[in-house]
Motif scaffolding. Sequence first.
Motif, PDB file in Angstrom:
ATOM      1  N   LEU A  93     -51.164   6.224 -16.493  1.00 33.99           N
ATOM      2  CA  LEU A  93     -51.994   6.720 -15.218  1.00 33.99           C
ATOM      3  C   LEU A  93     -51.313   7.839 -14.750  1.00 33.99           C
ATOM      4  O   LEU A  93     -51.459   7.621 -13.398  1.00 33.99           O
ATOM      5  CB  LEU A  93     -52.665   5.550 -14.608  1.00 33.99           C
ATOM      6  CG  LEU A  93     -53.426   4.485 -15.619  1.00 33.99           C
ATOM      7  CD1 LEU A  93     -53.611   3.344 -14.445  1.00 33.99           C
ATOM      8  CD2 LEU A  93     -54.836   5.143 -15.895  1.00 33.99           C
ATOM      9  N   PRO A  94     -50.998   8.867 -15.244  1.00 36.10           N
ATOM     10  CA  PRO A  94     -50.127   9.825 -14.488  1.00 36.10           C
ATOM     11  C   PRO A  94     -51.069  10.445 -13.513  1.00 36.10           C
ATOM     12  O   PRO A  94     -50.610  10.881 -12.443  1.00 36.10           O
ATOM     13  CB  PRO A  94     -49.720  11.036 -15.564  1.00 36.10           C
ATOM     14  CG  PRO A  94     -50.551  10.534 -16.499  1.00 36.10           C
ATOM     15  CD  PRO A  94     -50.877   9.350 -16.542  1.00 36.10           C
ATOM     16  N   GLY A  95     -52.319  10.585 -13.988  1.00 31.88           N
ATOM     17  CA  GLY A  95     -53.132  11.363 -12.862  1.00 31.88           C
ATOM     18  C   GLY A  95     -53.490  10.594 -11.671  1.00 31.88           C
ATOM     19  O   GLY A  95     -53.288  11.081 -10.558  1.00 31.88           O
ATOM     20  N   LEU A  96     -53.756   9.390 -11.960  1.00 31.47           N
ATOM     21  CA  LEU A  96     -53.898   8.518 -10.703  1.00 31.47           C
ATOM     22  C   LEU A  96     -52.688   8.396  -9.804  1.00 31.47           C
ATOM     23  O   LEU A  96     -52.682   8.233  -8.616  1.00 31.47           O
ATOM     24  CB  LEU A  96     -54.455   7.053 -10.994  1.00 31.47           C
ATOM     25  CG  LEU A  96     -55.005   6.226 -10.137  1.00 31.47           C
ATOM     26  CD1 LEU A  96     -56.284   6.833  -9.324  1.00 31.47           C
ATOM     27  CD2 LEU A  96     -55.429   4.811 -10.660  1.00 31.47           C
ATOM     28  N   ALA A  97     -51.426   8.288 -10.359  1.00 34.99           N
ATOM     29  CA  ALA A  97     -50.142   8.055  -9.622  1.00 34.99           C
ATOM     30  C   ALA A  97     -49.983   9.529  -8.823  1.00 34.99           C
ATOM     31  O   ALA A  97     -49.649   9.051  -7.581  1.00 34.99           O
ATOM     32  CB  ALA A  97     -49.009   7.932 -10.884  1.00 34.99           C
ATOM     33  N   ALA A  98     -50.364  10.386  -9.662  1.00 36.29           N
ATOM     34  CA  ALA A  98     -50.117  11.622  -8.727  1.00 36.29           C
ATOM     35  C   ALA A  98     -51.106  11.809  -7.605  1.00 36.29           C
ATOM     36  O   ALA A  98     -50.673  12.139  -6.515  1.00 36.29           O
ATOM     37  CB  ALA A  98     -50.583  12.810  -9.780  1.00 36.29           C
ATOM     38  N   ILE A  99     -52.248  11.306  -7.827  1.00 36.02           N
ATOM     39  CA  ILE A  99     -53.411  11.341  -6.650  1.00 36.02           C
ATOM     40  C   ILE A  99     -52.964  10.580  -5.247  1.00 36.02           C
ATOM     41  O   ILE A  99     -52.997  10.929  -4.277  1.00 36.02           O
ATOM     42  CB  ILE A  99     -54.625  10.917  -6.959  1.00 36.02           C
ATOM     43  CG1 ILE A  99     -55.389  12.164  -7.993  1.00 36.02           C
ATOM     44  CG2 ILE A  99     -55.669  10.722  -5.827  1.00 36.02           C
ATOM     45  CD1 ILE A  99     -56.636  11.853  -8.775  1.00 36.02           C
ATOM     46  N   VAL A 100     -52.327   9.198  -5.752  1.00 31.89           N
ATOM     47  CA  VAL A 100     -52.177   8.143  -5.004  1.00 31.89           C
ATOM     48  C   VAL A 100     -50.903   9.057  -3.969  1.00 31.89           C
ATOM     49  O   VAL A 100     -50.799   8.841  -3.005  1.00 31.89           O
ATOM     50  CB  VAL A 100     -51.498   7.115  -5.550  1.00 31.89           C
ATOM     51  CG1 VAL A 100     -51.179   6.088  -4.351  1.00 31.89           C
ATOM     52  CG2 VAL A 100     -52.825   6.116  -6.028  1.00 31.89           C
ATOM     53  N   CYS A 101     -49.827   9.522  -4.785  1.00 33.78           N
ATOM     54  CA  CYS A 101     -48.730   9.879  -4.280  1.00 33.78           C
ATOM     55  C   CYS A 101     -49.055  10.858  -3.208  1.00 33.78           C
ATOM     56  O   CYS A 101     -48.528  10.991  -2.114  1.00 33.78           O
ATOM     57  CB  CYS A 101     -47.519  10.350  -5.240  1.00 33.78           C
ATOM     58  SG  CYS A 101     -46.226  11.128  -4.599  1.00 33.78           S
ATOM     59  N   ALA A 102     -49.965  12.083  -3.728  1.00 34.07           N
ATOM     60  CA  ALA A 102     -50.195  13.197  -2.954  1.00 34.07           C
ATOM     61  C   ALA A 102     -50.992  12.802  -1.704  1.00 34.07           C
ATOM     62  O   ALA A 102     -50.733  13.344  -0.650  1.00 34.07           O
ATOM     63  CB  ALA A 102     -51.065  14.140  -3.907  1.00 34.07           C
ATOM     64  N   THR A 103     -52.038  11.981  -1.902  1.00 30.53           N
ATOM     65  CA  THR A 103     -52.689  11.886  -0.393  1.00 30.53           C
ATOM     66  C   THR A 103     -52.393  10.569   0.296  1.00 30.53           C
ATOM     67  O   THR A 103     -52.699  10.654   1.501  1.00 30.53           O
ATOM     68  CB  THR A 103     -54.060  11.116  -1.021  1.00 30.53           C
ATOM     69  OG1 THR A 103     -54.079   9.876  -1.808  1.00 30.53           O
ATOM     70  CG2 THR A 103     -55.032  12.366  -1.980  1.00 30.53           C
ATOM     71  N   THR A 104     -51.335   9.865  -0.083  1.00 29.47           N
ATOM     72  CA  THR A 104     -50.875   8.878   0.880  1.00 29.47           C
ATOM     73  C   THR A 104     -49.468   8.991   1.372  1.00 29.47           C
ATOM     74  O   THR A 104     -48.990   8.634   2.296  1.00 29.47           O
ATOM     75  CB  THR A 104     -50.892   7.496   0.258  1.00 29.47           C
ATOM     76  OG1 THR A 104     -49.833   7.236  -1.026  1.00 29.47           O
ATOM     77  CG2 THR A 104     -52.319   6.861  -0.375  1.00 29.47           C
ATOM     78  N   ILE A 105     -48.577   9.753   0.475  1.00 27.62           N
ATOM     79  CA  ILE A 105     -47.299  10.072   0.906  1.00 27.62           C
ATOM     80  C   ILE A 105     -47.247  11.588   1.326  1.00 27.62           C
ATOM     81  O   ILE A 105     -46.774  11.985   2.494  1.00 27.62           O
ATOM     82  CB  ILE A 105     -46.244   9.559  -0.179  1.00 27.62           C
ATOM     83  CG1 ILE A 105     -46.548   8.490  -0.565  1.00 27.62           C
ATOM     84  CG2 ILE A 105     -44.993  10.028   0.291  1.00 27.62           C
ATOM     85  CD1 ILE A 105     -45.572   7.770  -1.716  1.00 27.62           C
TER      86      ILE A 105
END
Length: 204
Positions: A93-105
Amino acid sequence: MPNAPHVTACPDCDLLQRLPSVPPGGTARCPRCDCVLARGTRHAVERAIALALASLIFLVCANLFPFLRLEVSGRFVDTTIPSSVATLWQQDLPGLAAIVCATTIAAPLVQLLMLLYVVVPLEFGRRAHGAPAVFRLMGRLRPWSMTEVFMLGVLVSLVKLADMADIVPGIALVAFSLMILTLTATFATLDEHGIWERLAEARE
Ligand SMILES: [Zn+2]
């Protein structure tokens, strides 16, 4: 010149206007629709530094310490925010991983570092190289920080998982909650007009 520091567009009626210097406790209002355009605050730079540093400390703690511990039949697993991102990545789930990383970290971290880059030299009467451009870009990044939405997702998951496993909240969950409060306070109380004025006065 819509990008000049003292020229601002009214958020309600789009009237372009040149703002005067606003004294502490005073407000500047749009002459056409009476919308509040700027509030003068005392110690704008010092307050921004204090809140941004507090947010940064909580953000680092939220990423270093365990976020949650799940216990099932005597076995337990600790999760951290970075490990959750890594797990999403491994589960294809690279897209979801990138969104979580971008918006929370990434988004809160970059925003805070940009703010500190602008305001810390101002405290000493100096202007960092490219500070006006950095300050303008920081404002554009603000909608990408979605820590509150992430927290809401965590709470929903906690309620759903509560029947299946014992869940022990970790230090990072407390740090993350405090970070949301200080991050919101940092940008809600940020006296942008006052900081633009200090930027115009400061030497590079
Ligand atoms: Zn207006």
